[in-house]
Design an enzyme around this catalytic site. Sequence first.
Site, short mmCIF file in Angstrom:
data_model
loop_
_atom_site.label_atom_id
_atom_site.label_comp_id
_atom_site.label_asym_id
_atom_site.label_seq_id
_atom_site.Cartn_x
_atom_site.Cartn_y
_atom_site.Cartn_z
CB CYS A 74 -0.91 -0.01 1.23
SG CYS A 74 -1.95 1.45 1.37
CB CYS A 199 -5.18 3.86 -4.80
SG CYS A 199 -4.31 2.27 -4.90
#
Length: 263
Positions: A74, A199
Amino acid sequence: MKIPFYKYQGAGNDFIMIDNRFLAINHHDPAMIARLCDRRFGVGGDGIMFLQSKDGYDFEMVYYNADGQPSSMCGNGGRCIVAFAKQLGVIDTETDFLAVDGPHHAKISADGNWVSLQMIDVDTVTRDAEAYVLNTGSPHYVTFAKGLTDKNVYNDGYAIRNNETYKVKGINVNFVEPEGEGYFVRTFERGVEDETYACGTGVTAVALAMARDKGQTGTINTPIRVLGGNMNIRFNYDGAKFTNIFLEGPAELVFGGEIELLF
């Protein structure tokens, strides 16, 4: 077991942070992780991270998606955990830490609010019809979209993520529209199973795919706007491999508190 937690956000991508260097929390409990990330019954977040000690590194990042399952890399979470490590006094302005996709180097501003995170090199970009598919620490599908502001990203992203090609392993779906000198991007994330405000691995994938689409090479700087703010991706591309990739953007502490964990 009552422990302290902190909530961080990076361009609207929000995460629960827990210092697990000394608490020895056994966090392999998907139901409890999912409950903590639930926005009605828990703290709420796109995911949760445990900062842990690791020989040879400043720390280790252990990340779970909001569904309670272990996640691939991530990017925004990586930037936020760097800010968290600075808050804890684990690092100063630079760090080398370990994540699920390997070592990462990062730099953080003196005020702790802007983080530049080095991502893995990328040498494989494939096509799925008109879309680009690549892995920037997590798998991503990148496709152009007109009228992106009004697009139903949940419905369209869900359909792609769950089609015959991707439904087993899942994929993050990024819709991109040119904007000024850069791009506007909206992303449906697997694991969260919804659109997120940002993101990090996704905007990285978009920047690389757009360079490939335009036939750009050399040192490239790509500004990207997401629902949660503005980010920047800089990298080198020689026509075959993307290297020295840095994901840059804000990482801010939102609040902290204590919570009872029932692991």
